[in-house]
Design a protein around this motif. Structure first.
Motif, PDB file in Angstrom:
ATOM      1  N   THR A 216      34.397  31.982  45.780  1.00  0.00           N
ATOM      2  CA  THR A 216      35.836  31.706  45.790  1.00  0.00           C
ATOM      3  C   THR A 216      36.674  32.970  45.934  1.00  0.00           C
ATOM      4  N   MET A 217      36.024  34.097  46.128  1.00  0.00           N
ATOM      5  CA  MET A 217      36.734  35.357  46.335  1.00  0.00           C
ATOM      6  C   MET A 217      37.377  35.382  47.728  1.00  0.00           C
ATOM      7  N   PRO A 218      38.278  36.337  47.973  1.00  0.00           N
ATOM      8  CA  PRO A 218      38.778  36.494  49.343  1.00  0.00           C
ATOM      9  C   PRO A 218      37.611  36.729  50.295  1.00  0.00           C
ATOM     10  N   SER A 219      37.622  36.069  51.433  1.00  0.00           N
ATOM     11  CA  SER A 219      36.520  36.193  52.377  1.00  0.00           C
ATOM     12  C   SER A 219      36.562  37.536  53.094  1.00  0.00           C
ATOM     13  N   GLY A 220      35.374  37.997  53.512  1.00  0.00           N
ATOM     14  CA  GLY A 220      35.277  39.188  54.336  1.00  0.00           C
ATOM     15  C   GLY A 220      34.594  40.364  53.686  1.00  0.00           C
ATOM     16  N   ALA A 221      34.715  40.486  52.371  1.00  0.00           N
ATOM     17  CA  ALA A 221      34.123  41.616  51.658  1.00  0.00           C
ATOM     18  C   ALA A 221      33.863  41.205  50.219  1.00  0.00           C
ATOM     19  N   SER A 222      32.843  41.788  49.628  1.00  0.00           N
ATOM     20  CA  SER A 222      32.545  41.507  48.223  1.00  0.00           C
ATOM     21  C   SER A 222      33.532  42.246  47.326  1.00  0.00           C
ATOM     22  N   GLY A 223      33.546  41.878  46.052  1.00  0.00           N
ATOM     23  CA  GLY A 223      34.416  42.565  45.107  1.00  0.00           C
ATOM     24  C   GLY A 223      34.127  44.057  45.056  1.00  0.00           C
ATOM     25  N   ALA A 224      32.845  44.409  45.039  1.00  0.00           N
ATOM     26  CA  ALA A 224      32.477  45.826  45.006  1.00  0.00           C
ATOM     27  C   ALA A 224      32.935  46.541  46.264  1.00  0.00           C
ATOM     28  N   GLU A 225      32.824  45.871  47.413  1.00  0.00           N
ATOM     29  CA  GLU A 225      33.283  46.486  48.669  1.00  0.00           C
ATOM     30  C   GLU A 225      34.789  46.667  48.676  1.00  0.00           C
ATOM     31  N   LEU A 226      35.524  45.672  48.176  1.00  0.00           N
ATOM     32  CA  LEU A 226      36.984  45.791  48.133  1.00  0.00           C
ATOM     33  C   LEU A 226      37.422  46.989  47.307  1.00  0.00           C
ATOM     34  N   MET A 227      36.719  47.259  46.225  1.00  0.00           N
ATOM     35  CA  MET A 227      37.086  48.375  45.356  1.00  0.00           C
ATOM     36  C   MET A 227      36.844  49.727  46.016  1.00  0.00           C
ATOM     37  N   ARG A 228      36.066  49.718  47.098  1.00  0.00           N
ATOM     38  CA  ARG A 228      35.782  50.970  47.803  1.00  0.00           C
ATOM     39  C   ARG A 228      36.647  51.154  49.055  1.00  0.00           C
ATOM     40  N   ILE A 229      37.493  50.197  49.373  1.00  0.00           N
ATOM     41  CA  ILE A 229      38.354  50.331  50.550  1.00  0.00           C
ATOM     42  C   ILE A 229      39.531  51.242  50.206  1.00  0.00           C
ATOM     43  N   GLU A 230      39.525  52.442  50.754  1.00  0.00           N
ATOM     44  CA  GLU A 230      40.597  53.405  50.491  1.00  0.00           C
ATOM     45  C   GLU A 230      41.762  53.263  51.466  1.00  0.00           C
ATOM     46  N   THR A 231      41.569  52.521  52.547  1.00  0.00           N
ATOM     47  CA  THR A 231      42.618  52.357  53.548  1.00  0.00           C
ATOM     48  C   THR A 231      43.857  51.714  52.918  1.00  0.00           C
ATOM     49  N   PRO A 232      45.034  52.269  53.105  1.00  0.00           N
ATOM     50  CA  PRO A 232      46.247  51.624  52.591  1.00  0.00           C
ATOM     51  C   PRO A 232      46.406  50.223  53.185  1.00  0.00           C
ATOM     52  N   ALA A 233      46.735  49.274  52.332  1.00  0.00           N
ATOM     53  CA  ALA A 233      46.810  47.872  52.761  1.00  0.00           C
ATOM     54  C   ALA A 233      48.113  47.242  52.293  1.00  0.00           C
ATOM     55  N   PHE A 234      48.645  46.373  53.140  1.00  0.00           N
ATOM     56  CA  PHE A 234      49.827  45.589  52.792  1.00  0.00           C
ATOM     57  C   PHE A 234      49.457  44.124  52.903  1.00  0.00           C
ATOM     58  N   ILE A 235      49.621  43.381  51.817  1.00  0.00           N
ATOM     59  CA  ILE A 235      49.200  41.985  51.740  1.00  0.00           C
ATOM     60  C   ILE A 235      50.436  41.092  51.831  1.00  0.00           C
ATOM     61  N   LEU A 236      50.413  40.192  52.822  1.00  0.00           N
ATOM     62  CA  LEU A 236      51.495  39.211  53.002  1.00  0.00           C
ATOM     63  C   LEU A 236      50.909  37.872  52.565  1.00  0.00           C
ATOM     64  N   PRO A 237      51.237  37.389  51.369  1.00  0.00           N
ATOM     65  CA  PRO A 237      50.467  36.292  50.775  1.00  0.00           C
ATOM     66  C   PRO A 237      50.755  34.919  51.365  1.00  0.00           C
ATOM     67  N   GLY A 238      49.727  34.110  51.419  1.00  0.00           N
ATOM     68  CA  GLY A 238      49.868  32.687  51.670  1.00  0.00           C
ATOM     69  C   GLY A 238      49.864  31.942  50.350  1.00  0.00           C
ATOM     70  N   ASN A 239      49.934  30.618  50.425  1.00  0.00           N
ATOM     71  CA  ASN A 239      49.936  29.838  49.180  1.00  0.00           C
ATOM     72  C   ASN A 239      49.653  28.373  49.497  1.00  0.00           C
ATOM     73  N   ASP A 240      48.450  28.106  50.016  1.00  0.00           N
ATOM     74  CA  ASP A 240      48.066  26.722  50.279  1.00  0.00           C
ATOM     75  C   ASP A 240      46.558  26.582  50.111  1.00  0.00           C
ATOM     76  N   SER A 241      46.009  25.465  50.546  1.00  0.00           N
ATOM     77  CA  SER A 241      44.612  25.169  50.244  1.00  0.00           C
ATOM     78  C   SER A 241      43.624  26.131  50.889  1.00  0.00           C
ATOM     79  N   SER A 242      43.968  26.706  52.033  1.00  0.00           N
ATOM     80  CA  SER A 242      43.072  27.666  52.681  1.00  0.00           C
ATOM     81  C   SER A 242      43.424  29.111  52.350  1.00  0.00           C
TER      82      SER A 242
END
Length: 292
Positions: A216-242
């Motif tokens: 149920t995590m965000p798709s594409g990378a594991s939690g451990a991988e996400l913690m290692r992403i140093e690239t600056p990121a901007f998140i534009l959130p959704g809010n529905d079933s997908s």
């Protein structure tokens, strides 16, 4: 229309505009195609701004139909996030782009994350629009794969090939499965699929399901991988079933250099989405210019 063969797969792509490079992972789940960035085919924000045209005025845009989508080809093999981003890296090399801003929307945000994990040196920034994740997203994937596998077991692969041209893609017609799109447009692929060993095909589809919809995590990378992403990121959130809001919160929590836009989807528009993309990327462009 431009095509390139990358990793043995024919990819439909487009490079247009001027300015810094922007790699675009299209929205649409299993119908991730260039037209999803246009006024005719996109989500509301992309339609309102006519995203490909608007962004091409500020960036050299690299957009493409993901493998097994649109006019791109495919190959029957276990689908993983690692596999999905190989064509993107090949397109960067084709464009002569050493570093890019990366924009991913919907399931494209999962590819953007996967790309950042595997090619951090190529990423200037990440723009993650409506990232997919959450329990309902996971169950949607499992349900669609179940419908496809039930159809295959009942009718065989020849029936999938026969149905594919009417179904269009996996997201519109789950019975045709993730390889239905190339079967609909490529006679050689459809012939190969018809002859494919049924037991092996089912196993490949199950492995793909379990790799792409594993939790149920965000798709594409594991939690451990996400913690290692140093690239600056901007998140534009959704809010529905997908595009669960919890997926965006998880990215903000785990990624060390992530910002979360404080506007929910009903407050987002083509105009303010474009403004935020330009604001975020221009900061890094101006900083790079100051250091050069």
């Amino acid at each position: 229309m431009a095509f390139a063969t990358i990793n043995g797969i024919r990819i439909h792509y487009l490079i247009q505009g001027s300015g810094p490079y922007l790699l675009m992972f299209a929205p649409g789940g299993f119908r991730s195609v260039i037209s999803r960035w246009t006024a005719q085919g996109g989500k509301r924000e992309w339609k309102e701004m006519d995203a490909l045209a608007a962004l091409s005025r500020h960036f050299t845009c690299i957009a493409y139909d993901r493998r097994e989508s649109g006019l791109s080809g495919g190959r029957i093999e276990p689908l993983t996030w690692d596999l999905y981003v190989q064509e993107a890296k090949g397109l960067l090399e084709l464009a002569g782009a050493a570093q890019v801003h990366v924009l991913g929307s919907c399931m494209g945000a999962a590819l953007a994350l996967a790309f950042a994990v595997r090619h951090p040196q190529a990423c200037k920034s990440l723009l993650l629009h409506w990232p997919v994740g959450g329990y309902r997203w996971m169950m949607k994937g499992h349900t669609f794969f179940a419908r496809h596998l039930d159809f295959v077991r009942a009718h065989g692969l020849a029936a999938v090939v026969a149905r594919a041209p009417q179904g269009g893609n996996f997201w519109l017609d789950p019975e045709i499965g993730p390889w239905g799109s190339p079967a609909a447009i490529d006679p050689d692929f459809s012939q190969e699929m018809t002859k494919y060993d049924l037991h092996r095909y089912v196993e490949t589809a199950e492995r793909s399901r379990d790799a792409l919809f594993n939790d149920t995590m965000p798709s594409g990378a594991s939690g451990a991988e996400l913690m290692r992403i140093e690239t600056p990121a901007f998140i534009l959130p959704g809010n529905d079933s997908s595009h669960a809001y919890s997926a965006s919160l998880a990215l903000k929590e785990l990624m060390p250099n992530a910002q979360l836009w404080d506007l929910l989807p009903q407050q987002q528009s083509g105009a303010n989405t474009l403004a935020e993309i330009l604001r975020f990327t221009r900061y890094f462009e101006s900083r790079a210019s100051a250091l050069s």
